[in-house]
Design an enzyme around this catalytic site. Structure first.
Site, PDB file in Angstrom:
ATOM      1  N   GLN A 141      44.352  49.766  35.109  1.00  0.00           N
ATOM      2  CA  GLN A 141      43.238  49.123  35.795  1.00  0.00           C
ATOM      3  C   GLN A 141      43.273  49.493  37.275  1.00  0.00           C
ATOM      4  O   GLN A 141      44.265  49.228  37.952  1.00  0.00           O
ATOM      5  CB  GLN A 141      43.340  47.603  35.683  1.00  0.00           C
ATOM      6  CG  GLN A 141      43.136  47.024  34.304  1.00  0.00           C
ATOM      7  CD  GLN A 141      43.480  45.553  34.293  1.00  0.00           C
ATOM      8  OE1 GLN A 141      44.563  45.170  33.880  1.00  0.00           O
ATOM      9  NE2 GLN A 141      42.565  44.713  34.756  1.00  0.00           N
ATOM     10  N   SER A 144      42.400  45.973  42.019  1.00  0.00           N
ATOM     11  CA  SER A 144      42.791  45.334  43.272  1.00  0.00           C
ATOM     12  C   SER A 144      42.884  46.325  44.419  1.00  0.00           C
ATOM     13  O   SER A 144      43.182  47.514  44.226  1.00  0.00           O
ATOM     14  CB  SER A 144      44.136  44.630  43.114  1.00  0.00           C
ATOM     15  OG  SER A 144      44.044  43.556  42.207  1.00  0.00           O
ATOM     16  N   SER A 176      49.481  48.568  37.835  1.00  0.00           N
ATOM     17  CA  SER A 176      50.596  48.672  36.892  1.00  0.00           C
ATOM     18  C   SER A 176      50.497  49.957  36.074  1.00  0.00           C
ATOM     19  O   SER A 176      49.461  50.248  35.474  1.00  0.00           O
ATOM     20  CB  SER A 176      50.605  47.463  35.947  1.00  0.00           C
ATOM     21  OG  SER A 176      50.794  46.269  36.661  1.00  0.00           O
ATOM     22  N   GLU A 259      42.296  40.145  29.474  1.00  0.00           N
ATOM     23  CA  GLU A 259      43.639  40.027  30.053  1.00  0.00           C
ATOM     24  C   GLU A 259      44.159  38.604  29.917  1.00  0.00           C
ATOM     25  O   GLU A 259      45.288  38.369  29.491  1.00  0.00           O
ATOM     26  CB  GLU A 259      43.610  40.444  31.516  1.00  0.00           C
ATOM     27  CG  GLU A 259      44.969  40.366  32.204  1.00  0.00           C
ATOM     28  CD  GLU A 259      44.932  40.925  33.606  1.00  0.00           C
ATOM     29  OE1 GLU A 259      45.996  41.342  34.086  1.00  0.00           O
ATOM     30  OE2 GLU A 259      43.860  40.938  34.221  1.00  0.00           O
ATOM     31  N   SER A 380      45.472  34.878  40.536  1.00  0.00           N
ATOM     32  CA  SER A 380      46.501  33.934  40.959  1.00  0.00           C
ATOM     33  C   SER A 380      46.325  32.575  40.296  1.00  0.00           C
ATOM     34  O   SER A 380      45.262  32.246  39.755  1.00  0.00           O
ATOM     35  CB  SER A 380      46.456  33.764  42.480  1.00  0.00           C
ATOM     36  OG  SER A 380      45.248  33.120  42.859  1.00  0.00           O
ATOM     37  N   GLU A 382      45.917  29.822  41.703  1.00  0.00           N
ATOM     38  CA  GLU A 382      44.847  29.084  42.370  1.00  0.00           C
ATOM     39  C   GLU A 382      43.474  29.492  41.830  1.00  0.00           C
ATOM     40  O   GLU A 382      42.594  28.643  41.622  1.00  0.00           O
ATOM     41  CB  GLU A 382      44.921  29.326  43.886  1.00  0.00           C
ATOM     42  CG  GLU A 382      46.125  28.691  44.570  1.00  0.00           C
ATOM     43  CD  GLU A 382      47.432  29.451  44.317  1.00  0.00           C
ATOM     44  OE1 GLU A 382      48.508  28.875  44.556  1.00  0.00           O
ATOM     45  OE2 GLU A 382      47.369  30.621  43.880  1.00  0.00           O
TER      46      GLU A 382
END
Length: 412
Positions: A141, A144, A176, A259, A380, A382
């Site tokens: 992917q 980010s 990754s 995911e 995350s 959050e």
């Protein structure tokens, strides 16, 4: 179509006749035998990690040739067309064997390939999906960026159209497996004057394309699972586009949904409650009431995870999509791993600080240092809680003043 129990018997016989060593999960093995690794992220030399991936690709090819590589996929895409419950049954039987584990294989088969199945053109599916299901291609992917992690819609990597090609410039990070991947699923900004969620477009890009540079990042665990990827005037044919121009946010959400929905299947990442019990028994920490309490909490968390996984597999078999429940499962999974880390920390104490060569002690530092990474990976904690609060519980949304402003101005 055979019954699911007949299918299980077929699978058991096929696996037993195959090349993989049996691991017998859940049975106690003598302390000190075999590998004591409980690493969450790989910490292998490049050649050994490549060998692991080659072994896993070979196993995927073997499964696919035998009709077990894409059990619940449509027949026209190389699958077997069986209900999802049959795929779940196969994976449950497969757990008894040492298949190896690597996030790049999981990303390819569980995230990228299903996204292409749902949203790619027939031409792009024909080019990539079959080889992915056969283990011939691996994909990462490219989402980010340094300024677009949890706020993924803020990506600034730009793509400008020139005829039938797009020219891409920018940087991705925390990718990754990029150093081993053949392709990447790339989210870029194609319209900086549109609101940030509506100016994105998704592509598949071959990672050997001119202008791509992959730089591994050393983690505190010692490994280099993550990478930064630089794209300098990379040319991508328009036929590699996923979905419509400007529809990249939907593509990204589709992949992220897979995911989060697949987080319950990460049972081989790090140490589980059985390894924690063995540790406590062989260090004598099991006699400590505080450690026993932590151990009980860890066992309960894992048992609840098994119940949740069974429920999700039932819903999936009925045609349900992961949706917002994937965020719940992701939080639960990270909590399970953290609960095992708490046990190891309490059971070992100062023995975690120095590698004295004793089997099954220092190795737990890989678990403790690796687990916090999954509080960020895939969104995350959050972000997951915001999703759960807004979409599942119906709570008022977080203020998003810049949501309808052009990205070019709102990103400053």
């Amino acid at each position: 179509m055979s019954t699911i129990e007949e299918f299980r018997e077929e699978v058991r016989a096929w696996l037993a006749a195959g090349p993989l060593p049996r691991t017998e999960p859940g049975t106690e093995r003598p302390w000190g035998e075999g590998s004591d690794s409980v690493a969450v992220f790989h910490d292998l030399p490049h050649e050994e990690e490549q060998a692991l991936l080659d072994r896993m690709r070979s196993w995927q090819r073997t499964k696919h040739d035998a009709g077990y590589g894409a059990i619940d996929w449509p027949v026209e895409l190389g699958g077997r067309g069986l209900p999802a419950s049959y795929d779940a049954a196969f994976r449950e039987e497969e757990l008894a064997y040492d298949t190896g584990s690597h996030e790049l294989v999981a990303v390819t088969l569980g995230l990228v390939a299903p996204t292409l199945r749902e949203l790619a053109s027939d031409e792009l599916r024909d080019l990539l999906v079959g080889p992915m299901l056969r283990g011939e291609l691996l994909a990462c992917q490219l989402f980010s960026e340094p300024s677009a992690g949890s706020d993924l819609a803020n990506v600034s990597t730009r793509a400008t159209r020139e005829g039938d090609e797009w020219v891409v410039n920018g940087q991705k990070v925390w990718t990754s497996g990029a150093q081993f991947a053949d392709w990447g699923e790339l989210i870029v900004r194609t319209d900086p004057d549109a609101p940030k969620h509506r100016g994105l477009t998704a592509f598949m890009v071959p990672l050997d394309a001119e202008g791509i540079e992959v730089r591994p990042l050393r983690q505190m665990t010692g490994g280099t699972s993550f990478n930064e990827v630089f794209l300098d005037d990379v040319r991508i044919p328009d036929r590699y586009r996923i979905g419509e121009v400007g529809d990249g946010w939907r593509v990204a959400l589709t992949t992220l949904g897979f995911e989060r929905g697949n987080s319950a299947e990460q049972g081989r990442v790090g140490g589980d409650w059985r390894r924690a019990v063995d540790l406590c028994r062989h260090t004598g920490a099991i006699e400590d009431p505080h450690v026993r309490q932590l151990l009980a909490e860890a066992v309960i968390a894992w048992r609840l995870g098994e119940v949740a996984n069974a429920r999700d597999e039932r819903d999936h078999a009925r045609g349900g999509a992961p949706g917002v429940i994937g965020s719940v499962r992701k939080l639960q999974w990270v909590h399970r791993m953290a609960s095992v880390s708490d046990v190891a920390r309490a059971a070992l104490g100062p023995r975690l600080a120095v590698d004295d060569g004793q089997w099954g002690t220092w190795a737990w530092t890989q678990q403790l240092l690796g687990v916090p990474g999954y509080r960020i990976a895939g969104g995350s904690d959050e972000i997951q809680k915001n999703i759960i609060g807004e979409r599942l519980l119906g709570l008022p949304p977080e203020p998003r003043e810049a949501r309808d402003q052009p990205w070019r101005t709102s990103s400053r």
